[in-house]
Motif scaffolding. Structure first.
Motif, PDB file in Angstrom:
ATOM      1  N   ARG A  19     -40.121  41.686   0.316  1.00 41.90           N
ATOM      2  CA  ARG A  19     -41.719  41.942  -0.364  1.00 41.90           C
ATOM      3  C   ARG A  19     -41.947  43.356   0.028  1.00 41.90           C
ATOM      4  O   ARG A  19     -42.719  43.879  -0.805  1.00 41.90           O
ATOM      5  CB  ARG A  19     -42.654  41.194   0.405  1.00 41.90           C
ATOM      6  N   ILE A  20     -41.570  43.841   1.037  1.00 48.28           N
ATOM      7  CA  ILE A  20     -41.802  45.322   1.184  1.00 48.28           C
ATOM      8  C   ILE A  20     -40.914  46.330   0.316  1.00 48.28           C
ATOM      9  O   ILE A  20     -41.385  47.203  -0.053  1.00 48.28           O
ATOM     10  CB  ILE A  20     -41.562  45.649   2.683  1.00 48.28           C
ATOM     11  N   LEU A  21     -39.631  45.706  -0.086  1.00 48.97           N
ATOM     12  CA  LEU A  21     -38.757  46.605  -0.664  1.00 48.97           C
ATOM     13  C   LEU A  21     -38.571  46.120  -2.148  1.00 48.97           C
ATOM     14  O   LEU A  21     -38.344  47.247  -2.982  1.00 48.97           O
ATOM     15  CB  LEU A  21     -37.128  46.541   0.107  1.00 48.97           C
ATOM     16  N   GLU A 109     -45.264  48.446  -6.112  1.00 48.04           N
ATOM     17  CA  GLU A 109     -44.728  49.694  -6.270  1.00 48.04           C
ATOM     18  C   GLU A 109     -45.625  51.052  -5.991  1.00 48.04           C
ATOM     19  O   GLU A 109     -45.112  52.179  -6.023  1.00 48.04           O
ATOM     20  CB  GLU A 109     -43.894  49.846  -7.425  1.00 48.04           C
ATOM     21  N   THR A 110     -47.034  50.520  -6.468  1.00 48.40           N
ATOM     22  CA  THR A 110     -47.797  51.860  -6.438  1.00 48.40           C
ATOM     23  C   THR A 110     -48.442  52.244  -5.098  1.00 48.40           C
ATOM     24  O   THR A 110     -49.200  53.063  -4.970  1.00 48.40           O
ATOM     25  CB  THR A 110     -48.829  51.696  -7.706  1.00 48.40           C
ATOM     26  N   HIS A 153     -56.576  48.619  -4.243  1.00 53.32           N
ATOM     27  CA  HIS A 153     -55.512  49.094  -4.872  1.00 53.32           C
ATOM     28  C   HIS A 153     -55.026  47.981  -5.927  1.00 53.32           C
ATOM     29  O   HIS A 153     -54.913  48.190  -7.055  1.00 53.32           O
ATOM     30  CB  HIS A 153     -54.762  49.834  -4.441  1.00 53.32           C
ATOM     31  N   VAL A 154     -54.489  46.906  -5.164  1.00 55.33           N
ATOM     32  CA  VAL A 154     -53.798  45.944  -5.887  1.00 55.33           C
ATOM     33  C   VAL A 154     -54.860  44.895  -6.918  1.00 55.33           C
ATOM     34  O   VAL A 154     -54.641  44.600  -7.947  1.00 55.33           O
ATOM     35  CB  VAL A 154     -53.324  44.780  -4.934  1.00 55.33           C
ATOM     36  N   GLN A 155     -56.174  44.706  -6.253  1.00 50.54           N
ATOM     37  CA  GLN A 155     -57.045  43.983  -7.137  1.00 50.54           C
ATOM     38  C   GLN A 155     -57.501  44.841  -8.418  1.00 50.54           C
ATOM     39  O   GLN A 155     -57.612  44.333  -9.328  1.00 50.54           O
ATOM     40  CB  GLN A 155     -58.223  43.788  -5.929  1.00 50.54           C
ATOM     41  N   GLU A 156     -57.612  46.246  -8.185  1.00 48.50           N
ATOM     42  CA  GLU A 156     -57.832  46.876  -9.672  1.00 48.50           C
ATOM     43  C   GLU A 156     -56.825  46.738 -10.578  1.00 48.50           C
ATOM     44  O   GLU A 156     -57.015  46.955 -11.809  1.00 48.50           O
ATOM     45  CB  GLU A 156     -57.890  48.462  -9.065  1.00 48.50           C
ATOM     46  N   ARG A 157     -55.621  46.762 -10.136  1.00 48.22           N
ATOM     47  CA  ARG A 157     -54.415  46.783 -11.034  1.00 48.22           C
ATOM     48  C   ARG A 157     -53.862  45.083 -11.505  1.00 48.22           C
ATOM     49  O   ARG A 157     -53.025  45.254 -12.223  1.00 48.22           O
ATOM     50  CB  ARG A 157     -53.188  47.497 -10.461  1.00 48.22           C
TER      51      ARG A 157
END
Length: 302
Positions: A19-21, A109-110, A153-157
Motif C-alpha cells: 500500500r505504501i509502494l 501516488e500524489t 488530500h485523498v478525499q479531495e481527489r
C-alpha cells in the motif's frame, strides 16, 4: 522461533509495504530486507515483535518510495501502480479491501512518502497515532497533522458517489464489449464528458505516453484498438498474424474490483481498470507494461 515470529506477521508486513509502494515486487523486496534485519536481532530483547517489524518495514518502504520516485523521472510515459489479483495480506474485511483498490492507489501516488505511510497505517490498518509517530520518528501532534493533510488530500481527489461493485462490473462488461467491437458511439455513451485515460506501457508495450482527456479523445482511442491490435501484440513479441484463438478478453477481479483483462495463453498482457462515478466512466487506467503483469491470474475460462 525467529522464523515463526516473522512468518506470523509476514502477511501484515506485505500489505503495509504494498500500500505504501504501489508495487508488489518492491513490497516483496522490502519484506525480504525486513526479514534479513530481523534475523540478526535477538527476539528476546524485542518487547513487541509486531511493532518492531511494522516499524522496520514502513521505514524501508518510505526510503524505497523516495528512491523509486526519483527513478520514475526517467520512466517512459505515465506510471501506474502494479495490479494484483489478490490483496497481498489476504484482506477480507471491507475496509481493508477498499484500501487496496486500484483507483485509491493512483490517488496515493500524489501524497508525499511520509504522508502515504501515515495514511496507510492509520486508514488501512487503524494503527494508533502514538504508534505511527514512533514508526516515522515524529511527535504525535505532527503525525496527526500529517494524517489529516493526507486524508483531506485523498478525499479531495476521490469521487463522492462511486458506483457499487455490481454496477462497476456491469459497466466494465459493456465497456469491454464496446472496445472489442470498436463501437465509438457505445464507448462515448459510457464515458463522462471530462473522462481521462492513463496508459502505462513502460516503454515495453504500446500505450499512450500522455494522459488523454475528454470523452471524444478517449473514445476515439479506445475504438481504434481493434484495428491496432497487431501493433500492440507485436510490441509484446507476439508475431503477426496474431493467434486470435489464444487471446481472451474477459472481466476479472483486480485489487478488489472488476477489470477488463486481455490474456494471451497463460498470461495477462493488458488490463483496463475503470473508475465509475454516477454510472459514467470517469477515469480509464490501461496497464500494459509486462513487468507489472506477473501478479495477475488469467481469468477462469469457465
Amino acid at each position: 522461533m525467529t522464523t515463526d515470529v516473522f512468518e506470523e506477521h509476514r502477511s501484515l508486513l506485505t500489505g503495509v509495504a504494498y500500500r505504501i509502494l504501489g508495487s508488489a515486487s518492491d513490497a516483496e523486496d522490502v519484506v525480504q530486507e525486513a526479514w534479513l534485519r530481523w534475523s540478526t536481532v535477538d527476539p528476546g530483547r524485542v518487547d513487541d515483535p509486531r511493532a518492531y517489524l511494522v516499524t522496520v518495514t514502513s521505514r524501508l518502504s518510505i526510503d524505497r518510495l523516495r528512491s523509486a520516485r526519483s527513478r520514475r523521472e526517467s520512466y517512459v510515459g505515465e506510471w501506474l501502480p502494479e495490479p494484483v489479483s489478490e490483496a497481498p495480506d489476504g484482506a477480507a474485511r471491507a475496509e481493508m479491501a477498499d484500501s487496496v483498490e486500484f483507483a485509491l492507489l493512483v490517488v496515493l501516488e500524489t501524497l508525499t512518502p511520509l504522508e502515504r505511510a501515515v495514511f496507510v497505517l492509520r486508514e488501512a490498518f487503524q494503527f494508533p497515532y502514538a504508534e505511527i509517530a514512533r514508526v516515522i520518528g515524529r511527535e504525535e501532534a505532527a503525525t496527526r497533522q500529517l494524517a489529516r493533510r493526507a486524508r483531506d488530500h485523498v478525499q479531495e481527489r476521490r469521487p463522492r458517489f462511486e458506483a457499487d461493485p455490481a454496477a462497476r462490473r456491469r459497466i466494465t462488461e459493456r465497456f469491454l464489449g464496446a472496445c472489442m467491437e470498436g463501437d465509438l458511439a457505445g464507448l462515448t455513451g459510457l464515458l463522462a464528458e471530462d473522462a481521462t485515460l492513463v496508459g502505462d506501457g513502460g516503454g515495453k508495450a504500446k500505450a499512450p505516453l500522455r494522459v488523454l482527456e475528454g470523452a471524444s479523445k478517449v473514445g476515439r482511442f479506445l475504438a481504434s484498438l481493434p484495428g491496432n491490435a497487431d501493433r500492440f501484440f507485436a510490441s509484446l513479441g507476439i508475431a503477426s498474424p496474431v493467434p486470435w484463438d489464444e487471446i481472451r478478453f474477459e472481466v476479472t477481479e483486480v485489487n478488489g474490483g472488476p477489470a477488463a483483462a486481455v490474456s494471451f495463453g497463460s498470461r495477462v498482457v493488458a488490463l483496463v481498470v475503470l473508475e465509475v462515478v454516477d454510472d459514467r466512466v470517469q477515469h480509464v487506467y490501461l496497464v500494459a507494461n509486462p513487468d507489472k503483469m506477473s501478479r495477475l491470474r488469467t481469468p477462469d475460462p469457465s
